[in-house]
Write a protein that holds these residues in place. Structure first.
Motif, PDB file in Angstrom:
ATOM      1  N   TRP A  31     -20.503  93.511  11.032  1.00 39.49           N
ATOM      2  CA  TRP A  31     -19.812  92.985   9.850  1.00 39.49           C
ATOM      3  C   TRP A  31     -19.896  93.979   8.701  1.00 39.49           C
ATOM      4  N   GLN A  32     -21.111  94.413   8.394  1.00 42.72           N
ATOM      5  CA  GLN A  32     -21.350  95.280   7.253  1.00 42.72           C
ATOM      6  C   GLN A  32     -20.688  96.642   7.406  1.00 42.72           C
ATOM      7  N   ASN A  33     -20.537  97.117   8.618  1.00 45.83           N
ATOM      8  CA  ASN A  33     -20.025  98.457   8.866  1.00 45.83           C
ATOM      9  C   ASN A  33     -18.505  98.545   8.843  1.00 45.83           C
ATOM     10  N   GLN A  34     -17.828  97.453   8.583  1.00 48.84           N
ATOM     11  CA  GLN A  34     -16.367  97.463   8.606  1.00 48.84           C
ATOM     12  C   GLN A  34     -15.813  97.845   7.231  1.00 48.84           C
ATOM     13  N   ILE A  35     -15.043  98.908   7.202  1.00 51.40           N
ATOM     14  CA  ILE A  35     -14.379  99.354   5.986  1.00 51.40           C
ATOM     15  C   ILE A  35     -13.007  98.694   5.951  1.00 51.40           C
ATOM     16  N   GLU A  36     -12.639  98.159   4.786  1.00 51.77           N
ATOM     17  CA  GLU A  36     -11.333  97.498   4.700  1.00 51.77           C
ATOM     18  C   GLU A  36     -10.223  98.498   5.007  1.00 51.77           C
ATOM     19  N   PRO A  37      -9.361  98.143   5.935  1.00 49.71           N
ATOM     20  CA  PRO A  37      -8.283  99.050   6.326  1.00 49.71           C
ATOM     21  C   PRO A  37      -7.276  99.268   5.201  1.00 49.71           C
ATOM     22  N   ASP A  38      -6.570 100.363   5.301  1.00 49.08           N
ATOM     23  CA  ASP A  38      -5.469 100.655   4.400  1.00 49.08           C
ATOM     24  C   ASP A  38      -4.447  99.518   4.515  1.00 49.08           C
ATOM     25  N   TYR A  88      -4.076  94.459  16.472  1.00 50.02           N
ATOM     26  CA  TYR A  88      -3.823  95.625  15.608  1.00 50.02           C
ATOM     27  C   TYR A  88      -4.523  96.857  16.163  1.00 50.02           C
ATOM     28  N   ALA A  89      -4.503  96.981  17.476  1.00 52.30           N
ATOM     29  CA  ALA A  89      -5.247  98.028  18.172  1.00 52.30           C
ATOM     30  C   ALA A  89      -4.841  99.432  17.755  1.00 52.30           C
ATOM     31  N   ASP A  90      -3.637  99.584  17.250  1.00 53.18           N
ATOM     32  CA  ASP A  90      -3.192 100.919  16.842  1.00 53.18           C
ATOM     33  C   ASP A  90      -3.593 101.282  15.416  1.00 53.18           C
ATOM     34  N   THR A  91      -4.073 100.313  14.640  1.00 52.06           N
ATOM     35  CA  THR A  91      -4.387 100.600  13.237  1.00 52.06           C
ATOM     36  C   THR A  91      -5.787 100.191  12.807  1.00 52.06           C
ATOM     37  N   MET A  92      -6.504  99.400  13.619  1.00 57.64           N
ATOM     38  CA  MET A  92      -7.823  98.913  13.237  1.00 57.64           C
ATOM     39  C   MET A  92      -8.767  98.913  14.431  1.00 57.64           C
ATOM     40  N   LEU A  96     -11.670  96.776  16.497  1.00 55.59           N
ATOM     41  CA  LEU A  96     -11.790  95.343  16.758  1.00 55.59           C
ATOM     42  C   LEU A  96     -12.592  94.664  15.650  1.00 55.59           C
ATOM     43  N   GLY A  97     -13.661  95.298  15.215  1.00 55.57           N
ATOM     44  CA  GLY A  97     -14.476  94.729  14.140  1.00 55.57           C
ATOM     45  C   GLY A  97     -13.678  94.517  12.869  1.00 55.57           C
ATOM     46  N   GLN A  98     -12.840  95.494  12.504  1.00 57.59           N
ATOM     47  CA  GLN A  98     -11.991  95.330  11.326  1.00 57.59           C
ATOM     48  C   GLN A  98     -11.022  94.174  11.524  1.00 57.59           C
ATOM     49  N   TRP A  99     -10.415  94.098  12.701  1.00 59.47           N
ATOM     50  CA  TRP A  99      -9.454  93.041  12.956  1.00 59.47           C
ATOM     51  C   TRP A  99     -10.114  91.664  12.868  1.00 59.47           C
ATOM     52  N   LEU A 100     -11.308  91.548  13.438  1.00 57.36           N
ATOM     53  CA  LEU A 100     -12.020  90.265  13.359  1.00 57.36           C
ATOM     54  C   LEU A 100     -12.320  89.896  11.915  1.00 57.36           C
ATOM     55  N   LYS A 101     -12.877  90.829  11.159  1.00 58.26           N
ATOM     56  CA  LYS A 101     -13.321  90.553   9.788  1.00 58.26           C
ATOM     57  C   LYS A 101     -12.168  90.377   8.807  1.00 58.26           C
ATOM     58  N   SER A 115      -2.925  79.268  21.828  1.00 56.52           N
ATOM     59  CA  SER A 115      -3.459  80.127  22.880  1.00 56.52           C
ATOM     60  C   SER A 115      -4.304  81.231  22.257  1.00 56.52           C
ATOM     61  N   ALA A 116      -5.217  81.722  23.053  1.00 57.25           N
ATOM     62  CA  ALA A 116      -6.081  82.812  22.596  1.00 57.25           C
ATOM     63  C   ALA A 116      -6.657  83.505  23.821  1.00 57.25           C
ATOM     64  N   ASN A 117      -6.875  84.763  23.667  1.00 57.49           N
ATOM     65  CA  ASN A 117      -7.478  85.543  24.736  1.00 57.49           C
ATOM     66  C   ASN A 117      -8.241  86.697  24.096  1.00 57.49           C
ATOM     67  N   ILE A 118      -9.043  86.343  23.109  1.00 57.66           N
ATOM     68  CA  ILE A 118      -9.736  87.333  22.298  1.00 57.66           C
ATOM     69  C   ILE A 118     -10.955  87.895  23.013  1.00 57.66           C
ATOM     70  N   ALA A 119     -11.744  87.041  23.637  1.00 51.07           N
ATOM     71  CA  ALA A 119     -12.994  87.489  24.267  1.00 51.07           C
ATOM     72  C   ALA A 119     -12.778  88.580  25.312  1.00 51.07           C
ATOM     73  N   PRO A 120     -11.785  88.467  26.207  1.00 49.84           N
ATOM     74  CA  PRO A 120     -11.597  89.546  27.187  1.00 49.84           C
ATOM     75  C   PRO A 120     -11.293  90.903  26.542  1.00 49.84           C
TER      76      PRO A 120
END
Length: 117
Positions: A24-31, A42-46, A48-53, A73-78
């Motif tokens: 959590w702490q290590n995630q820098i807010e994306p542009d 958002y795999a091309d721009t962030m 996973l940690g950034q996307w979650l947070k 629907s969701a398939n986040i864990a895989p």
């Protein structure tokens, strides 16, 4: 327990797991332009940690606060399993378990039974 209450618990667990693993702490807010991605997670721009947070958790909390319908629907864990495969087990497993809870709440409307966790 309602689906929104269950999701609130799952998201709180996810955030706690990310904090405990220093994810959590290590995630820098994306542009701001990173939020325009059309790729899953958002795999091309962030990361996973950034996307979650910065995307998933706030978006789901806003839906709940405004009493809107949640995604069906969701398939986040895989996807997270692939991203976290190099992480320490003590970091990886709690985050994956929390994401499995989020997935389950979105798909089935409730938290997984304790014996499944």
């Amino acid at each position: 327990m309602t689906q929104h209450e269950s999701l609130d618990i799952a998201l709180t667990r996810l955030e706690a797991a990310m904090r405990a693993g220093d994810l959590w702490q290590n995630q820098i807010e994306p542009d701001p332009s990173a939020f325009d991605s059309e790729q899953p997670f958002y795999a091309d721009t962030m990361t996973l940690g950034q996307w979650l947070k910065f995307v998933l958790i706030p978006r789901l909390r806003r839906l709940m606060e405004n009493e809107h319908s949640l995604p069906a629907s969701a398939n986040i864990a895989p996807a997270a399993e692939v991203y976290l495969q190099e992480s320490r087990t003590s970091v990886r497993l709690p985050i994956l378990e929390a994401l499995r809870d989020v997935d389950n709440v979105l798909v089935h409307g409730e938290l997984r039974a304790q014996e499944e966790q």
